[in-house]
Design a protein around this motif. Structure first.
Motif, PDB file in Angstrom:
ATOM      1  N   ALA A 104       0.885  -1.249  -0.019  1.00 40.63           N
ATOM      2  CA  ALA A 104      -0.159  -0.071   0.115  1.00 40.63           C
ATOM      3  C   ALA A 104       0.836   1.185  -0.159  1.00 40.63           C
ATOM      4  O   ALA A 104       0.448   2.310  -0.653  1.00 40.63           O
ATOM      5  CB  ALA A 104      -1.067   0.077   1.552  1.00 40.63           C
ATOM      6  N   ALA A 105       2.035   1.049   0.577  1.00 39.65           N
ATOM      7  CA  ALA A 105       2.899   2.391   0.739  1.00 39.65           C
ATOM      8  C   ALA A 105       4.485   1.999   0.900  1.00 39.65           C
ATOM      9  O   ALA A 105       4.613   0.971   1.372  1.00 39.65           O
ATOM     10  CB  ALA A 105       2.444   3.240   1.865  1.00 39.65           C
ATOM     11  N   VAL A 106       5.347   2.849   0.281  1.00 37.50           N
ATOM     12  CA  VAL A 106       6.685   2.771   0.442  1.00 37.50           C
ATOM     13  C   VAL A 106       7.142   3.954   0.872  1.00 37.50           C
ATOM     14  O   VAL A 106       6.816   5.124   0.360  1.00 37.50           O
ATOM     15  CB  VAL A 106       7.327   2.309  -0.907  1.00 37.50           C
ATOM     16  CG1 VAL A 106       8.697   2.312  -0.734  1.00 37.50           C
ATOM     17  CG2 VAL A 106       6.720   0.981  -1.324  1.00 37.50           C
ATOM     18  N   THR A 107       8.028   3.906   1.689  1.00 36.82           N
ATOM     19  CA  THR A 107       8.760   5.208   2.252  1.00 36.82           C
ATOM     20  C   THR A 107      10.218   4.768   2.091  1.00 36.82           C
ATOM     21  O   THR A 107      10.608   3.946   2.728  1.00 36.82           O
ATOM     22  CB  THR A 107       8.501   5.466   3.736  1.00 36.82           C
ATOM     23  OG1 THR A 107       7.111   5.530   3.966  1.00 36.82           O
ATOM     24  CG2 THR A 107       9.388   6.744   4.065  1.00 36.82           C
ATOM     25  N   ALA A 108      11.048   5.514   1.196  1.00 38.24           N
ATOM     26  CA  ALA A 108      12.297   5.199   0.745  1.00 38.24           C
ATOM     27  C   ALA A 108      13.361   6.580   1.364  1.00 38.24           C
ATOM     28  O   ALA A 108      13.057   7.724   0.981  1.00 38.24           O
ATOM     29  CB  ALA A 108      12.317   5.291  -0.649  1.00 38.24           C
ATOM     30  N   PHE A 109      14.001   6.124   2.196  1.00 41.23           N
ATOM     31  CA  PHE A 109      15.002   7.132   2.827  1.00 41.23           C
ATOM     32  C   PHE A 109      16.687   7.053   2.074  1.00 41.23           C
ATOM     33  O   PHE A 109      16.993   6.097   1.943  1.00 41.23           O
ATOM     34  CB  PHE A 109      15.336   6.977   4.346  1.00 41.23           C
ATOM     35  CG  PHE A 109      14.158   7.112   5.282  1.00 41.23           C
ATOM     36  CD1 PHE A 109      13.815   8.451   5.844  1.00 41.23           C
ATOM     37  CD2 PHE A 109      13.307   5.999   5.459  1.00 41.23           C
ATOM     38  CE1 PHE A 109      12.603   8.429   6.239  1.00 41.23           C
ATOM     39  CE2 PHE A 109      12.259   6.160   6.163  1.00 41.23           C
ATOM     40  CZ  PHE A 109      11.841   7.400   6.645  1.00 41.23           C
ATOM     41  N   ALA A 138      18.889  10.415   6.118  1.00 39.54           N
ATOM     42  CA  ALA A 138      19.234   9.328   6.819  1.00 39.54           C
ATOM     43  C   ALA A 138      18.537   9.073   8.116  1.00 39.54           C
ATOM     44  O   ALA A 138      18.044  10.060   8.675  1.00 39.54           O
ATOM     45  CB  ALA A 138      20.674   9.234   7.173  1.00 39.54           C
ATOM     46  N   ILE A 139      18.529   8.025   8.740  1.00 34.57           N
ATOM     47  CA  ILE A 139      17.903   7.837  10.023  1.00 34.57           C
ATOM     48  C   ILE A 139      19.053   7.377  11.031  1.00 34.57           C
ATOM     49  O   ILE A 139      19.796   6.629  10.825  1.00 34.57           O
ATOM     50  CB  ILE A 139      16.968   6.591  10.112  1.00 34.57           C
ATOM     51  CG1 ILE A 139      15.808   6.617   8.829  1.00 34.57           C
ATOM     52  CG2 ILE A 139      16.324   6.161  11.230  1.00 34.57           C
ATOM     53  CD1 ILE A 139      15.128   7.807   9.275  1.00 34.57           C
ATOM     54  N   SER A 140      19.065   8.246  12.273  1.00 35.67           N
ATOM     55  CA  SER A 140      19.807   7.823  13.165  1.00 35.67           C
ATOM     56  C   SER A 140      19.252   8.105  14.771  1.00 35.67           C
ATOM     57  O   SER A 140      17.999   8.582  14.635  1.00 35.67           O
ATOM     58  CB  SER A 140      21.358   8.604  12.965  1.00 35.67           C
ATOM     59  OG  SER A 140      22.321   8.238  13.855  1.00 35.67           O
ATOM     60  N   ARG A 141      20.140   7.873  15.758  1.00 33.15           N
ATOM     61  CA  ARG A 141      19.644   7.971  17.110  1.00 33.15           C
ATOM     62  C   ARG A 141      19.149   9.397  17.333  1.00 33.15           C
ATOM     63  O   ARG A 141      18.178   9.591  18.290  1.00 33.15           O
ATOM     64  CB  ARG A 141      20.700   7.411  18.055  1.00 33.15           C
ATOM     65  CG  ARG A 141      20.983   6.144  17.844  1.00 33.15           C
ATOM     66  CD  ARG A 141      22.289   5.775  18.990  1.00 33.15           C
ATOM     67  NE  ARG A 141      22.511   4.395  18.717  1.00 33.15           N
ATOM     68  CZ  ARG A 141      23.622   4.001  18.052  1.00 33.15           C
ATOM     69  NH1 ARG A 141      24.648   4.751  17.600  1.00 33.15           N
ATOM     70  NH2 ARG A 141      23.916   2.572  17.871  1.00 33.15           N
ATOM     71  N   GLU A 142      20.101  10.412  16.797  1.00 33.91           N
ATOM     72  CA  GLU A 142      19.711  11.772  17.069  1.00 33.91           C
ATOM     73  C   GLU A 142      19.441  12.679  15.998  1.00 33.91           C
ATOM     74  O   GLU A 142      20.261  12.435  14.929  1.00 33.91           O
ATOM     75  CB  GLU A 142      20.690  12.449  17.682  1.00 33.91           C
ATOM     76  CG  GLU A 142      20.916  11.873  19.254  1.00 33.91           C
ATOM     77  CD  GLU A 142      19.743  12.073  20.348  1.00 33.91           C
ATOM     78  OE1 GLU A 142      19.186  13.168  20.122  1.00 33.91           O
ATOM     79  OE2 GLU A 142      19.765  11.528  21.212  1.00 33.91           O
ATOM     80  N   PRO A 143      18.338  13.392  15.811  1.00 33.46           N
ATOM     81  CA  PRO A 143      18.263  14.309  14.592  1.00 33.46           C
ATOM     82  C   PRO A 143      19.388  15.296  14.373  1.00 33.46           C
ATOM     83  O   PRO A 143      20.046  15.928  15.235  1.00 33.46           O
ATOM     84  CB  PRO A 143      16.980  14.832  14.771  1.00 33.46           C
ATOM     85  CG  PRO A 143      16.587  14.905  16.303  1.00 33.46           C
ATOM     86  CD  PRO A 143      17.424  13.782  16.990  1.00 33.46           C
ATOM     87  N   LEU A 173      17.290  12.361  10.538  1.00 36.82           N
ATOM     88  CA  LEU A 173      16.109  12.315  11.286  1.00 36.82           C
ATOM     89  C   LEU A 173      16.146  11.040  12.283  1.00 36.82           C
ATOM     90  O   LEU A 173      16.736  10.065  12.243  1.00 36.82           O
ATOM     91  CB  LEU A 173      15.001  11.594  10.376  1.00 36.82           C
ATOM     92  CG  LEU A 173      14.671  12.528   9.177  1.00 36.82           C
ATOM     93  CD1 LEU A 173      13.477  12.017   8.190  1.00 36.82           C
ATOM     94  CD2 LEU A 173      14.435  13.959   9.468  1.00 36.82           C
ATOM     95  N   GLY A 174      15.715  11.553  13.512  1.00 37.35           N
ATOM     96  CA  GLY A 174      15.573  10.662  14.758  1.00 37.35           C
ATOM     97  C   GLY A 174      14.321   9.923  14.710  1.00 37.35           C
ATOM     98  O   GLY A 174      13.351   9.851  13.783  1.00 37.35           O
ATOM     99  N   ILE A 202      18.707   0.180  13.933  1.00 38.13           N
ATOM    100  CA  ILE A 202      18.049  -0.669  14.658  1.00 38.13           C
ATOM    101  C   ILE A 202      17.434   0.100  15.968  1.00 38.13           C
ATOM    102  O   ILE A 202      16.384  -0.197  16.560  1.00 38.13           O
ATOM    103  CB  ILE A 202      18.812  -1.878  14.920  1.00 38.13           C
ATOM    104  CG1 ILE A 202      19.170  -2.756  13.690  1.00 38.13           C
ATOM    105  CG2 ILE A 202      17.921  -2.723  16.141  1.00 38.13           C
ATOM    106  CD1 ILE A 202      17.958  -3.286  13.189  1.00 38.13           C
ATOM    107  N   ASP A 203      18.265   0.985  16.647  1.00 37.57           N
ATOM    108  CA  ASP A 203      17.874   1.727  17.761  1.00 37.57           C
ATOM    109  C   ASP A 203      16.763   2.312  17.700  1.00 37.57           C
ATOM    110  O   ASP A 203      16.133   2.502  18.360  1.00 37.57           O
ATOM    111  CB  ASP A 203      19.191   2.420  18.219  1.00 37.57           C
ATOM    112  CG  ASP A 203      20.043   1.583  19.078  1.00 37.57           C
ATOM    113  OD1 ASP A 203      20.007   0.360  19.129  1.00 37.57           O
ATOM    114  OD2 ASP A 203      21.182   2.017  19.201  1.00 37.57           O
ATOM    115  N   VAL A 204      16.750   3.093  16.676  1.00 32.33           N
ATOM    116  CA  VAL A 204      15.469   3.828  16.085  1.00 32.33           C
ATOM    117  C   VAL A 204      14.360   2.902  16.050  1.00 32.33           C
ATOM    118  O   VAL A 204      13.097   3.378  16.514  1.00 32.33           O
ATOM    119  CB  VAL A 204      15.917   4.719  14.793  1.00 32.33           C
ATOM    120  CG1 VAL A 204      14.535   5.245  14.439  1.00 32.33           C
ATOM    121  CG2 VAL A 204      16.736   5.761  14.934  1.00 32.33           C
TER     122      VAL A 204
END
Length: 258
Positions: A104-109, A138-143, A173-174, A202-204
């Motif tokens: 139904a939806a794709v979110t691509a970072f 990107a995704i990480s622990r802190e924005p 992005l956190g 994985i922590d996120v």
């Protein structure tokens, strides 16, 4: 839905240690013969991507060098789901997931500017484009922001781990920002390919309000900088019970399922 069967140790050596290595050499040799062009071409995975023959990552996408495991997993998922592609690069797996009627939806970072530009063009070139939201972060622990190392000859090796002052500044992005961008209705399938930043991602996911709905996580392990045991322990504590390895040696892929 469960993952495909993992090969035996001998089968893994043949498939990933020999056949895949030869396939990479072949892809590079054949691509070197291509004229410089960015016209759309159909890859061996059945999705369309704008050509980038001097980029090893595109070469592997075009020639099918990454193998069928994750591609088949996404194409054959039989229930409604949403796909989260963290480290989407030029969008191969996002495009494959979007072709599945159950998706139904794709979110691509994808945080690297030039790669993100190719990602958005590739999305527009395929059916199912309306399903895909591309996020230039990107995704990480802190924005915040960070410097990422890039390589125009192999875009898939962009890495926060190996960055120096000459790298590209990207947006981070956190967990809170991540949660706002993810489909909140359906089971989630997550792919992580972030060249050594897997533990932070994985922590996120562990902190995400969407964690209970994550049905499967496909992630990369490189023992030079990834502690596979730590990741598996976190995922087991979160309810993931099945772990399947695809690959040989110090660099391989893992599929974690509930």
């Amino acid at each position: 839905m469960t993952g495909l069967a993992a090969p035996s140790p001998l089968g893994a050596f043949v498939e990933y240690g020999l056949i895949k290595t030869l396939a990479k050499w072949r892809a590079r040799a054949l691509s070197a013969l291509r004229p410089v062009s960015d016209r759309p071409v159909q890859t061996r995975y059945g999705v369309t991507m704008h050509a980038n023959w001097r980029d090893r990552t595109f070469q592997y996408c075009y020639h099918g060098t990454y193998g069928p495991v994750l591609a088949d997993y996404l194409a054959k998922w039989q229930q409604p789901f949403a796909f989260v592609d963290i480290g989407a690069n030029q969008g191969l797996y996002s495009l494959i997931a979007a072709q599945n009627p159950q998706c139904a939806a794709v979110t691509a970072f994808e945080p690297v500017a030039a790669t993100f530009a190719r990602l958005t063009r590739n999305i527009a070139a395929n059916a199912g484009a309306a399903k895909v939201a591309a996020i230039d972060a990107a995704i990480s622990r802190e924005p915040g922001s960070a410097t990422i190392a890039t390589d125009g000859a192999h875009s898939g090796t962009a890495s926060l781990r190996h960055a120096d002052a000459k790298g590209e500044t990207i947006r981070i992005l956190g967990a809170a920002e991540f949660d706002l961008l993810i489909d909140a209705r359906l089971p989630l399938v997550v792919k992580i390919d972030v060249e050594g930043h897997e533990e932070a991602v994985i922590d996120v996911l562990m902190a995400s309000t969407h964690l209970p709905r994550i049905a499967a996580i496909f992630y990369e392990v490189d023992r030079r900088w990834t502690d596979a045991a730590v990741i598996e322990a976190q995922l087991r504590a979160a309810g993931f019970a099945r772990f399947t390895r695809y690959g040989f040696g110090r660099h391989y892929d893992m599929l974690a399922e509930r």
